[in-house]
Design a protein around this motif. Structure first.
Motif, PDB file in Angstrom:
ATOM      1  N   THR A  84      11.800  11.732   1.191  1.00 42.07           N
ATOM      2  CA  THR A  84      12.099  10.638   0.273  1.00 42.07           C
ATOM      3  C   THR A  84      13.239  11.110  -0.639  1.00 42.07           C
ATOM      4  OG1 THR A  84      10.484  11.435  -1.340  1.00 42.07           O
ATOM      5  CG2 THR A  84       9.726   9.754   0.240  1.00 42.07           C
ATOM      6  N   TYR A  85      13.843  10.178  -1.357  1.00 37.65           N
ATOM      7  CA  TYR A  85      15.014  10.488  -2.181  1.00 37.65           C
ATOM      8  C   TYR A  85      14.754  11.638  -3.156  1.00 37.65           C
ATOM      9  CZ  TYR A  85      18.923  10.035  -5.361  1.00 37.65           C
ATOM     10  OH  TYR A  85      20.030  10.306  -6.122  1.00 37.65           O
ATOM     11  N   GLU A  86      13.669  11.539  -3.908  1.00 32.44           N
ATOM     12  CA  GLU A  86      13.392  12.536  -4.940  1.00 32.44           C
ATOM     13  C   GLU A  86      13.164  13.920  -4.355  1.00 32.44           C
ATOM     14  OE1 GLU A  86      11.837   9.581  -4.734  1.00 32.44           O
ATOM     15  OE2 GLU A  86      12.671   8.563  -6.488  1.00 32.44           O
ATOM     16  N   VAL A  87      12.434  13.984  -3.258  1.00 33.27           N
ATOM     17  CA  VAL A  87      12.158  15.278  -2.622  1.00 33.27           C
ATOM     18  C   VAL A  87      13.452  15.859  -2.047  1.00 33.27           C
ATOM     19  CG1 VAL A  87      10.906  16.442  -0.754  1.00 33.27           C
ATOM     20  CG2 VAL A  87       9.745  14.717  -2.146  1.00 33.27           C
ATOM     21  N   ALA A  88      14.240  15.025  -1.380  1.00 31.37           N
ATOM     22  CA  ALA A  88      15.509  15.492  -0.802  1.00 31.37           C
ATOM     23  C   ALA A  88      16.444  15.999  -1.899  1.00 31.37           C
ATOM     24  CB  ALA A  88      16.173  14.364  -0.022  1.00 31.37           C
ATOM     25  N   GLU A  89      16.539  15.254  -2.979  1.00 33.82           N
ATOM     26  CA  GLU A  89      17.408  15.637  -4.088  1.00 33.82           C
ATOM     27  C   GLU A  89      16.981  16.982  -4.683  1.00 33.82           C
ATOM     28  OE1 GLU A  89      19.326  13.195  -7.735  1.00 33.82           O
ATOM     29  OE2 GLU A  89      17.129  13.217  -7.681  1.00 33.82           O
ATOM     30  N   THR A  90      15.679  17.175  -4.828  1.00 33.59           N
ATOM     31  CA  THR A  90      15.154  18.425  -5.373  1.00 33.59           C
ATOM     32  C   THR A  90      15.468  19.596  -4.442  1.00 33.59           C
ATOM     33  OG1 THR A  90      13.396  17.249  -6.525  1.00 33.59           O
ATOM     34  CG2 THR A  90      13.043  19.596  -6.139  1.00 33.59           C
ATOM     35  N   LYS A  91      15.277  19.386  -3.148  1.00 32.63           N
ATOM     36  CA  LYS A  91      15.543  20.457  -2.184  1.00 32.63           C
ATOM     37  C   LYS A  91      17.022  20.844  -2.193  1.00 32.63           C
ATOM     38  CE  LYS A  91      11.583  19.972   0.830  1.00 32.63           C
ATOM     39  NZ  LYS A  91      10.996  21.302   0.624  1.00 32.63           N
ATOM     40  N   VAL A  92      17.903  19.844  -2.217  1.00 33.70           N
ATOM     41  CA  VAL A  92      19.348  20.114  -2.260  1.00 33.70           C
ATOM     42  C   VAL A  92      19.683  20.933  -3.510  1.00 33.70           C
ATOM     43  CG1 VAL A  92      21.619  19.043  -2.574  1.00 33.70           C
ATOM     44  CG2 VAL A  92      20.044  18.138  -0.856  1.00 33.70           C
ATOM     45  N   THR A  93      19.154  20.531  -4.645  1.00 32.01           N
ATOM     46  CA  THR A  93      19.418  21.237  -5.905  1.00 32.01           C
ATOM     47  C   THR A  93      18.919  22.678  -5.849  1.00 32.01           C
ATOM     48  OG1 THR A  93      19.273  19.167  -7.135  1.00 32.01           O
ATOM     49  CG2 THR A  93      19.015  21.195  -8.403  1.00 32.01           C
ATOM     50  N   HIS A  94      17.706  22.875  -5.349  1.00 35.48           N
ATOM     51  CA  HIS A  94      17.150  24.231  -5.266  1.00 35.48           C
ATOM     52  C   HIS A  94      17.980  25.123  -4.336  1.00 35.48           C
ATOM     53  CE1 HIS A  94      12.919  22.819  -6.658  1.00 35.48           C
ATOM     54  NE2 HIS A  94      13.688  23.123  -7.670  1.00 35.48           N
ATOM     55  N   VAL A  95      18.378  24.581  -3.188  1.00 39.59           N
ATOM     56  CA  VAL A  95      19.176  25.367  -2.233  1.00 39.59           C
ATOM     57  C   VAL A  95      20.529  25.730  -2.848  1.00 39.59           C
ATOM     58  CG1 VAL A  95      20.410  25.276  -0.026  1.00 39.59           C
ATOM     59  CG2 VAL A  95      18.032  24.510  -0.164  1.00 39.59           C
ATOM     60  N   GLN A 103      25.636  34.197  -4.968  1.00 39.29           N
ATOM     61  CA  GLN A 103      27.091  34.171  -4.772  1.00 39.29           C
ATOM     62  C   GLN A 103      27.513  33.839  -3.346  1.00 39.29           C
ATOM     63  OE1 GLN A 103      28.336  37.940  -6.395  1.00 39.29           O
ATOM     64  NE2 GLN A 103      28.025  37.232  -8.487  1.00 39.29           N
ATOM     65  N   HIS A 104      26.861  32.817  -2.780  1.00 38.34           N
ATOM     66  CA  HIS A 104      27.245  32.323  -1.461  1.00 38.34           C
ATOM     67  C   HIS A 104      27.730  30.883  -1.596  1.00 38.34           C
ATOM     68  CE1 HIS A 104      25.718  35.825   0.533  1.00 38.34           C
ATOM     69  NE2 HIS A 104      24.504  35.656   0.035  1.00 38.34           N
ATOM     70  N   PRO A 105      28.730  30.500  -0.804  1.00 30.46           N
ATOM     71  CA  PRO A 105      29.276  29.138  -0.896  1.00 30.46           C
ATOM     72  C   PRO A 105      28.519  28.103  -0.044  1.00 30.46           C
ATOM     73  CG  PRO A 105      30.603  30.417   0.615  1.00 30.46           C
ATOM     74  CD  PRO A 105      29.541  31.352   0.058  1.00 30.46           C
ATOM     75  N   LEU A 106      27.298  28.405   0.346  1.00 34.74           N
ATOM     76  CA  LEU A 106      26.517  27.510   1.196  1.00 34.74           C
ATOM     77  C   LEU A 106      26.429  26.113   0.576  1.00 34.74           C
ATOM     78  CD1 LEU A 106      24.683  27.255   3.726  1.00 34.74           C
ATOM     79  CD2 LEU A 106      22.762  27.836   2.235  1.00 34.74           C
ATOM     80  N   GLN A 107      26.667  25.102   1.385  1.00 42.40           N
ATOM     81  CA  GLN A 107      26.595  23.713   0.931  1.00 42.40           C
ATOM     82  C   GLN A 107      25.395  23.024   1.565  1.00 42.40           C
ATOM     83  OE1 GLN A 107      28.825  21.951  -1.248  1.00 42.40           O
ATOM     84  NE2 GLN A 107      29.249  24.090  -1.702  1.00 42.40           N
ATOM     85  N   CYS A 108      24.675  22.298   0.740  1.00 39.38           N
ATOM     86  CA  CYS A 108      23.509  21.527   1.188  1.00 39.38           C
ATOM     87  C   CYS A 108      23.699  20.122   0.644  1.00 39.38           C
ATOM     88  CB  CYS A 108      22.233  22.167   0.657  1.00 39.38           C
ATOM     89  SG  CYS A 108      20.715  21.414   1.274  1.00 39.38           S
ATOM     90  N   VAL A 109      23.568  19.127   1.506  1.00 35.62           N
ATOM     91  CA  VAL A 109      23.780  17.732   1.109  1.00 35.62           C
ATOM     92  C   VAL A 109      22.658  16.855   1.649  1.00 35.62           C
ATOM     93  CG1 VAL A 109      26.297  17.963   0.998  1.00 35.62           C
ATOM     94  CG2 VAL A 109      25.212  17.229   3.129  1.00 35.62           C
TER      95      VAL A 109
END
Length: 113
Positions: A84-95, A103-109
């Motif tokens: 769901t939106y809230e869970v996805a948003e939280t996971k993206v933020t945590h990652v 110090q890694h440039p990993l992108q999560c969207v």
């Protein structure tokens, strides 16, 4: 006492005042929109770190995390899960926070399914 004499009777057909059926309409609940959480490939984040992220934040086993990491590496993007939106948003933020902290440039969207 006679029944149906008309006296004290509610009129017979159609019911009288205070009679009837009450119906309650339930609003239909709409399923929440779902969002895919995606990892994007880069040339600097170590593969082992990506596996760690998948294990820690997406509860993937070592084998599945490795498979997803290789998919990201070979195809440029890979799906970690659908939420769901809230869970996805939280996971993206945590990652993203975890990657920056290390110090890694990993992108999560996230992307609407």
């Amino acid at each position: 006492m006679r029944l149906g004499s008309g006296e004290g009777d509610d009129g017979g057909e159609g019911g009288g005042p205070g009679t009837g059926i009450v119906t309650k309409t339930r609003p239909k609940t709409k399923r929440p929109a779902l969002y895919k959480v995606l990892l994007l490939n880069d040339d600097y984040t170590p593969m082992e770190f990506v596996i760690l992220v998948l294990e820690r934040f997406f509860n993937k086993g070592r084998e599945e995390a490795t498979r997803i990491m290789l998919h990201v590496h070979q195809n440029g993007v890979g799906m970690c899960g659908v939420y769901t939106y809230e869970v996805a948003e939280t996971k993206v933020t945590h990652v993203m926070d975890f990657a920056r902290k290390h110090q890694h440039p990993l992108q999560c969207v996230m992307e609407k399914e």
